[in-house]
Structures are given as structure tokens and as C-alpha cells.
Design an enzyme around this catalytic site. Sequence first.
Site, PDB file in Angstrom:
ATOM      1  N   ASP A  31       0.832  -1.193   0.000  1.00 22.49           N
ATOM      2  CA  ASP A  31       0.000   0.000   0.000  1.00 22.49           C
ATOM      3  C   ASP A  31       0.874   1.253   0.000  1.00 22.49           C
ATOM      4  OD1 ASP A  31      -2.731   1.211   0.430  1.00 22.49           O
ATOM      5  OD2 ASP A  31      -1.724   1.959   2.222  1.00 22.49           O
ATOM      6  N   GLU A  38       1.728  -0.397  -5.050  1.00 25.52           N
ATOM      7  CA  GLU A  38       0.813   0.697  -5.363  1.00 25.52           C
ATOM      8  C   GLU A  38       1.717   1.915  -5.497  1.00 25.52           C
ATOM      9  OE1 GLU A  38      -3.382   2.551  -3.737  1.00 25.52           O
ATOM     10  OE2 GLU A  38      -1.785   2.198  -2.275  1.00 25.52           O
TER      11      GLU A  38
END
Length: 795
Positions: free
Chosen positions: A421, A477
Site C-alpha cells: 500500500d 501501489e
Amino acid sequence: MDTSVMEKLLRCASYSSIHTPRLTSTHNFEFLNPNVQIKWPTRRNSNALVVNANDGGGGGELDTAVVEKEKPKVSPPRFQVLQGSPTPFGATAKKDGVNFAIYSRNATSATLCLMSPSDLPEKRVTEQIPLDQLTNKTGDVWHVFLKGDFTDMLYGYKFSGEFCPEEGHYYDSSQILLDPYAKAVVSRGEFGVLGPDDDCWSQMACKIPTIHEFDWEGDLPLAFAQRDLVIYEMHVRGFTRHESSQTGSRGTYLGVIDKLDHLKELGVNCIELMPCHEFNELEYFSYNPVLGDYRLNYWGYSTINYFSPMSRYASAAASNCGHDAINEFKQLIKEAHKRGIEVLMDVVFNHTAEGNENGPILSFRGVDNSVFYMLAPKGEFYNYSGCGNTFNCNHPVVRQFIVDSLRYWVTEMHVDGFRFDLASILTRGSSLWDAVNVYGNQLEDDLLTTGSPLSSPPLVDMISNDPILRGVKLIAEAWDCGGLYQVGIFPHWGIWSEWNGKYRDTVRQFIKGTDGFAGAFAECLCGSPNLYQEGGRKPWNSINFICAHDGFTLADLVTYNDKHNLANGEDNKDGESHNNSWNCGQEGEFVSISVKRLRKRQMRNFFLCLMVSQGVPMIHMGDEYGHTKGGNNNTYCHDNYMNYFHWDKKEESSSDFFRFCRLITNFRHECEALGLDDFPTAERLQWHGHVPGTPDWSETSRFVAFTMMDSVKEELYIAFNTSHLPVMVTLPERPGYKWEPLVDTSKPAPFDYLSHDLPERELAIKQYAHFLDANLYPMLNYSSIILLLTVDLTA
């Protein structure tokens, strides 16, 4: 006898003896002179304290008072305390005890706190073991080895030191801290339920490990080639929490196991689990007057501990001091592997649950705040995560910690890879960044400062070249909340993939009929070579997705032009406002039949595009049956129907959209050409327009078509017409062969996919015979098709 005198007698006797005595022989005493001075000569014997007293005034005589002395009760210490070893970090079970080791450079003292499960809710420490600076510290590592009975025993730490936020220190010896390397965290037992005294942050403690072998039954990594993956983004609780799941353990790891066959049927061979590290779902707990319920941290992007599985996702919860939760997670991995499904974890190393300077002191902040967090010169927290703090990922100690965590989940828990993330934070310089630290000496004109993007970040380097981690799936990401956007340029060492946000945006624009995207859409179909080819990467480095947990669902993408987030209680100010969505003519659920038909067509177009694009497709949970969140594109705080997979809706659509998704996904697996190891060349792929060989890349083009040679299916013809007008397509001529329809998204189910088991299949094909005999195919507006090349027996 006057009671006050008796009390003096007992106090004196007590003073002369280690234990409180009791009087074994009594006399009737009468003191005529209250001011008389009494001398108390004493003599000891082995069993009693003998007291001789004379009032000296003849008013009375105290002969003897015999007070029996209790024998000392000397209990053996519960634990034998030894020096211990500085490695490995965490609590490590040995044959004869447990070794504890924790890093803290700036603490002045450390105490190991042991707690029983009954003492934990009361925030009581059962036993404290101070660590000696001389014998229990090596360098910056505090350590101790304990022998004894650790049954039902938990642990934590207390650290003393300076509390000076301006210097980056938050030491508070009253706080019991979690070991960053703890393998299980125990606190509340039930998801969403407040702790004692309605506490949102109940005292947490760490599990003391035992030597225990889990029966993996010979489980080994599946090691699928990444080009062959079909990923399914899943929320563990949401997948089976709805009552229609009819599982015995709703909302748990075991519940997921009960539904793995659904994923197998869909054609999924890889699950990406949304955060399963220990987090506090009550972090945002507050009353939501809009829905009349309470906001929770439902998604879990706020990690408390990076070695512990989320205990309240286990049916066993915190029982057995968290050990059962570990086993349930392992059971999920094992059962998934049995079905040919890999498991990836969504990990959040960009920030922790401790927030900014006003956040709680749970673990890292109290252990060594200035090391674990990215700080400005006056102690302020950098906030590249948008969540209050930024993990100091490229600090030598922190990057080793992250690598150790990833290794643990691969070696001990058997996961197959990770999605990182806000991974761009992993590439930023640490708050101890300086040229000497990096290069060994000072450099002139060195412009690197805290948070600067690094071309070769040490953490990503370590992960990429680690002998264990190099062989697993690594997905970034490739952006963060500080404005660093690295899609296509994330440091990759040839093995990292990326969530391709540009694929999502381009496909959304083209499918809804926006001018100017035909060429960019063609790049997406080829695996985005414009992003990845120059850097030496392959199509499978692109993780393609239309929807994810953050944003509209697939059904909402074709139902709403605008976000509808009022249910979050934030006046619709939260969530992304630029969604590239299209409601197909009317906003919301209650619309005309023609709009509903167009929406279903658009959903099929999106899913078909995802499955015929080079790269790795990712499906968001629930999109396979058309799950809606009512236009809410930021459902992070809802533990309710909005985020739950509705199994009853899936069954209703089993003859409709789910059938289409299942057939298209499995068709992708059948075609060698749809999962290439390299970007397609002209030898294999040809572009077409309304007529063969003449593609239209103009700004107004809304038509893209191509043929693809396939070793299994001979040749595929795939076309997208995103215009508001229908078109008659001229097909490429293939002498001795003819084109046969397989998919047409403009057709109602089940004729949208002409599978071989469809009873009316031959009749449906005959309806197109007069077009196909003329090498033509009529395409409706907003539709896509797949045709297969077959031998023409009439030629």
C-alpha cells in the site's frame, strides 16, 4: 487490657520480627497511670517472642506475653532470569525457556512485563522483570532469557527515557508496549465490540511463543508464473459476514475457506487479502447519525503489528493467547493452495496506527519514535501517508524490520507474495538520511533531504535481492499521498509489478465513449508497453484493474456520475470526486429499462476488456455479481451491508452476469495468447478498424479492433465499439476458414456468451450466418465482441 496498649505491643513485636506475630497467651492488664514508661526487654527463642514488662509503679505487673512467630514462606521465583541473547528479535521459544530481544537505542531503561489473560483487561502487570544495562543489553538491543512456566502468559515492555517530542522522543514508563516482533497480539475478542469500560483502545499484549508444529500436510508454494494469474481482491470479514453466506464461521478465515470453491469456479487462482495484520477496528469509533450505527476502521489500513494476523478475523479470536488465530490463518493458506489458489497480502508499511503527535503510544512510538518514524528537525511527523505519520522505511533498523516481517509471512505462514500500500513511500529517504550514511563520505551539493525520492532505495533493494523474497510476487501501489506518482517508473529490479492506475483511468474513459483515448486504450490491451517496455519489464508487471476497494464498484461505475458518500457522515466531502464514471443517462438505481440494459452491457464491456488485456487482471470482490454500494466510493468506515458480499445476489445473477464473468475468465485461461510473457508484436497481433488493417487512431475514434494469433484457438477477433452509434464491421478474410461468434456483450444472457453447453447455441449462430458468410458482423453501440476462427466446411 486497653486496646491501644495492645496495639503498641503488637507493633513492637512486629518491629522485632520479620512476620506479624499473634498473641498466644493473654493476661488481664490494668494500667493505673497512663503516663507510665514501660521498658520492654526481649529475648528470642525459636518459636516465640517473649516479652517481660514491669510497670515500675507497683500498680500492676506484666509477666510474659508469648507471641508465636510464623515461619517465613519463601516461594521459589516463578521465572529464572538469565542474560539472554540479542538475536533474534522478538520472543523466541527454546527447549528450556524463552529468549526476549528488542531494539531501542534511546531508552534509558527497559522492563519486561508479564501478564496473565485475567490481568490484561485490568491493565495489571502480573510480573515485572527489569533489564540490567550491563548484563541485559548489547549495543542497542535489550535482551533476557527466562526459564519457567509460561502457560497462559502474555508479555509487553515498559521503557523509560526522555519525553521530549521536539527531540523525537515519547518515552512513558506507564505505558505497556507491544513488541514490534510479536507473533500474535491479544486484546478484545470480538470484532467491533468495545473493551472494558467502553474502551476503544483496550490494553494489548503479545503472545509468548511455544514450540508447536502446524501440520502443513506437505504444503509447498504453487509458484505460478505471474502472467497466468487472475487476482481477486478480497476483504476477509466482508466476504462471508452477510447472513446469506450460510457459513458456520461468518466473517472469518474459516468462512473464507468455506467459499473458496466459488473463486475456483470463477477462474480465480490468486487472492489478494486486504490488510490482515493486527489493527484496531475501533480506531475511528464514533456514532454515525446518518445510519444510526458506528463508524469503524473496516478496511484495516492502520497496522498495529506486522507479524500478527488480525485476531478478530479468526473464529477462535484471542483464545489460547492468540495461537488459534495463527493456526486459522495458516489453515486458510493451506486450503487455498489445495485448490490451486495463491494468497497475497496487502501490507501497509507506509504508516502505523499511532497517528501523529496526538495519537496513542502503542508500540513503535514508545520503543523508539525517532527511529521508526520520519521526523522533521523539530520532531514533527512527516505525513506522506495522509494518516498522520510516515514509517521511516529506509532507516537501517526499520528496513531490516520490514524484511524480517515479509520473510516471516513467507516462511512461517506460506503466503505467496505482497501488495504494498502506498509503496512510493518505500522509496523515500529516511529522516536519518545523509551522504555519509549512504555513500560513506560527504558529497558536495548533496540535495538529498528527508523524504526525497531515491533512485535506488535501500529497502526496495533489500527486498528485491533477498534470497527468500525475490521468489514471491511483489506488487507496488506506485503512488503516495505526498504527490509522488511512480506508475511505470517504480524501482523494480526486474521483479516488481505495479497496480496500473493509468490502465484503470484510460479504460474507464474509452469504454464510456470519451474521445481521444483510442490509442491509449490499445496500449492498455497490449500490457502498457508505453509504461513498462523501456524499463525492461514485461506485460505481467502491469496489474490491470477497473475497480478496487477504494472507489466505485463496477456496478456503481455505470450507475453514478457523482459520489454519494453522505452515509459516511462527512457531508459528502470525502472520497475521490473524479471517477471517470458514467451513469448511462440517468443517476441512481431507479431508471428506465433501456438504461438498465445499457448498464449491463457496459459492465460486460469492462470485464471483457480486463480479461483480454495483456498483463495480470484483478477483480474486486463482489463485482462478479454486480455488487453496489449505493454510489459510495469511500466505504472505509462501514461494517455493514455496503461492504458485505451478498451471496443471495450472486445466486440470483448466476444465470446472468456471474455466468458471463465465469466464462470469460476461464476463456482467458484457455488462450495462450491472452497471457503472454512479452509484449505482442506484429507477427502475432494486427490492428483493424471498421475494415481490416486500417485502424483509426484519430481523436474522434471510438472503435478499436485487433486479431491475435493463438496456439490453442487459432486466431481471435476482438473489437470494441464505444460509440453511441452501431457499426457494421468488415472482418479479415481467412480463406478456408470462417469467423464464428463467441461473445457479444450487446446480447442478453445467456446469448452474451455462446458456450458449448448452451442448448440454443447453434440457432444463435445461424442467426448471424448471412452476415458472417459475407465476412461482416453488426455491432451495436457500446458493445464488444470476440469471434473465433474455425474451419469452413462449406468452402
